[in-house]
Design a protein around this motif. Structure first.
Motif, mmCIF file in Angstrom:
data_model
loop_
_atom_site.group_PDB
_atom_site.id
_atom_site.type_symbol
_atom_site.label_atom_id
_atom_site.label_comp_id
_atom_site.label_asym_id
_atom_site.label_seq_id
_atom_site.Cartn_x
_atom_site.Cartn_y
_atom_site.Cartn_z
ATOM 1 N N UNK A 17 0.857 -1.206 0.000
ATOM 2 C CA UNK A 17 0.000 0.000 0.000
ATOM 3 C C UNK A 17 0.880 1.238 0.000
ATOM 4 N N UNK A 18 0.621 2.162 -0.939
ATOM 5 C CA UNK A 18 1.479 3.349 -1.022
ATOM 6 C C UNK A 18 1.050 4.462 -0.073
ATOM 7 N N UNK A 19 -0.162 4.419 0.446
ATOM 8 C CA UNK A 19 -0.616 5.433 1.396
ATOM 9 C C UNK A 19 -0.144 5.053 2.798
ATOM 10 N N UNK A 20 0.833 5.804 3.284
ATOM 11 C CA UNK A 20 1.519 5.456 4.529
ATOM 12 C C UNK A 20 0.567 5.364 5.726
ATOM 13 N N UNK A 21 -0.365 6.308 5.844
ATOM 14 C CA UNK A 21 -1.277 6.314 6.989
ATOM 15 C C UNK A 21 -2.107 5.028 7.041
ATOM 16 N N UNK A 22 -2.631 4.616 5.894
ATOM 17 C CA UNK A 22 -3.439 3.388 5.834
ATOM 18 C C UNK A 22 -2.566 2.176 6.114
ATOM 19 N N UNK A 23 -1.381 2.170 5.505
ATOM 20 C CA UNK A 23 -0.459 1.038 5.654
ATOM 21 C C UNK A 23 -0.062 0.832 7.112
ATOM 22 N N UNK A 24 0.320 1.912 7.784
ATOM 23 C CA UNK A 24 0.770 1.804 9.171
ATOM 24 C C UNK A 24 -0.393 1.513 10.122
ATOM 25 N N UNK A 25 -1.565 2.067 9.820
ATOM 26 C CA UNK A 25 -2.734 1.800 10.673
ATOM 27 C C UNK A 25 -3.106 0.328 10.637
ATOM 28 N N UNK A 26 -3.153 -0.241 9.424
ATOM 29 C CA UNK A 26 -3.513 -1.659 9.306
ATOM 30 C C UNK A 26 -2.449 -2.563 9.923
ATOM 31 N N UNK A 27 -1.194 -2.170 9.780
ATOM 32 C CA UNK A 27 -0.120 -2.950 10.395
ATOM 33 C C UNK A 27 -0.274 -2.978 11.909
ATOM 34 N N UNK A 28 -0.541 -1.828 12.509
ATOM 35 C CA UNK A 28 -0.714 -1.747 13.962
ATOM 36 C C UNK A 28 -1.920 -2.559 14.429
ATOM 37 N N UNK A 29 -3.002 -2.521 13.651
ATOM 38 C CA UNK A 29 -4.242 -3.187 14.052
ATOM 39 C C UNK A 29 -4.180 -4.696 13.839
ATOM 40 N N UNK A 30 -3.523 -5.120 12.751
ATOM 41 C CA UNK A 30 -3.618 -6.526 12.345
ATOM 42 C C UNK A 30 -2.374 -7.381 12.626
ATOM 43 N N UNK A 31 -1.258 -6.761 13.003
ATOM 44 C CA UNK A 31 -0.007 -7.526 13.112
ATOM 45 C C UNK A 31 -0.090 -8.688 14.092
ATOM 46 N N UNK A 32 -0.904 -8.579 15.131
ATOM 47 C CA UNK A 32 -1.001 -9.647 16.124
ATOM 48 C C UNK A 32 -1.972 -10.757 15.713
ATOM 49 N N UNK A 33 -2.661 -10.552 14.587
ATOM 50 C CA UNK A 33 -3.611 -11.568 14.120
ATOM 51 C C UNK A 33 -2.943 -12.630 13.257
ATOM 52 N N UNK A 34 -1.701 -12.367 12.826
ATOM 53 C CA UNK A 34 -1.019 -13.267 11.899
ATOM 54 C C UNK A 34 0.344 -13.696 12.439
ATOM 55 N N UNK A 35 0.883 -14.736 11.838
ATOM 56 C CA UNK A 35 2.251 -15.139 12.166
ATOM 57 C C UNK A 35 3.214 -14.022 11.772
ATOM 58 N N UNK A 36 2.981 -13.459 10.571
ATOM 59 C CA UNK A 36 3.750 -12.300 10.111
ATOM 60 C C UNK A 36 2.839 -11.413 9.274
ATOM 61 N N UNK A 37 2.950 -10.097 9.474
ATOM 62 C CA UNK A 37 2.220 -9.124 8.662
ATOM 63 C C UNK A 37 3.234 -8.080 8.227
ATOM 64 N N UNK A 38 3.760 -8.267 7.017
ATOM 65 C CA UNK A 38 4.844 -7.421 6.516
ATOM 66 C C UNK A 38 4.295 -6.494 5.443
ATOM 67 N N UNK A 39 4.744 -5.231 5.460
ATOM 68 C CA UNK A 39 4.223 -4.232 4.533
ATOM 69 C C UNK A 39 5.286 -3.795 3.530
#
Length: 230
Positions: A17-39
């Motif tokens: 995702x090229x929109x940094x705000x969306x990318x970082x928000x989803x990473x913060x919200x979803x990173x604990x739901x997966x084994x790895x959530x890399x952007x």
């Protein structure tokens, strides 16, 4: 979502995702739901990371600099046809969506969307495209679940195996298209423990007794192989 939690925790996701705000928000919200959530911030970075790391599912925006999502999806499918790709788009034109199908995109998600909606879509894709590869039919009565690391009857009952027995059977399952050598078995299962071929024969005998006598074929002096469709 509870029914999907175990599935999601076993997944490695690449989110482009090229929109940094969306990318970082989803990473913060979803990173604990997966084994790895890399952007990744664009298609080029996403493709580079995809070639470096094994991902189960790729989620990518369609409009990005350097390499757009459609081109990224096409590039990924060229080297890993079986990897599911979810395309994020603000478009609803049929022509654009038809192009995505031609490229091999597995699902599209129209923006804006909630994190829960994305989780639901990823769970759906995982069940459809990934879970089936985790279940290996041993014979007409038994299955091996690579995710749960266990043997089950067709009724869903678990077969009790020791740690070494499970490791041995999993090694055969993961390499079911070839003979697994005695040396491989020793290095994976015994490691630093004292190994003897008599101990290996006893292990094989116990696994056969608990599962099926015909399921595991011995290649004397070489190793063992899982026999398909007994």
């Amino acid at each position: 979502m509870n029914s999907c939690k175990e599935i999601l925790m076993d997944l490695s996701i690449l989110y482009v995702e090229d929109e940094e705000d969306i990318r970082e928000m989803l990473k913060d919200v979803l990173k604990d739901d997966f084994k790895r959530f890399i952007t990744a911030k664009d298609g080029e970075e996403g493709f580079r990371k995809f070639k470096e790391i094994k991902f189960d599912i790729v989620v990518t925006d369609i409009e990005m600099p350097k390499m757009d999502g459609m081109t990224l999806a096409k590039s990924i499918k060229k080297i890993s046809k079986g990897t599911p790709v979810i395309l994020l788009t603000a478009y609803s034109e049929k022509e654009r969506l038809f192009r995505a199908i031609d490229v091999g995109v597995n699902k599209y998600l129209v923006k804006p969307f909630t994190p829960d909606k994305l989780l639901n879509v990823i769970c759906e894709i995982a069940k459809e495209h990934l879970q089936k590869d985790k279940i290996v039919k041993l014979n007409d009565e038994l299955y091996y679940d690579l995710r749960k690391r266990g043997v089950y009857t067709k009724e869903g009952e678990s077969i009790t195996l020791t740690r070494k027995e499970l490791k041995f059977l999993e090694l055969l399952v993961k390499n079911r298209d070839r003979v697994v050598t005695i040396e491989e078995i020793e290095s994976v299962i015994w490691r630093d423990e004292i190994f003897t071929e008599a101990a290996l024969r006893a292990l094989v005998k116990r696994v056969r007794q608990k599962t099926s006598k015909e399921m595991i074929k011995n290649f004397p002096g070489i190793g063992y192989k899982l026999i398909k469709d007994n």
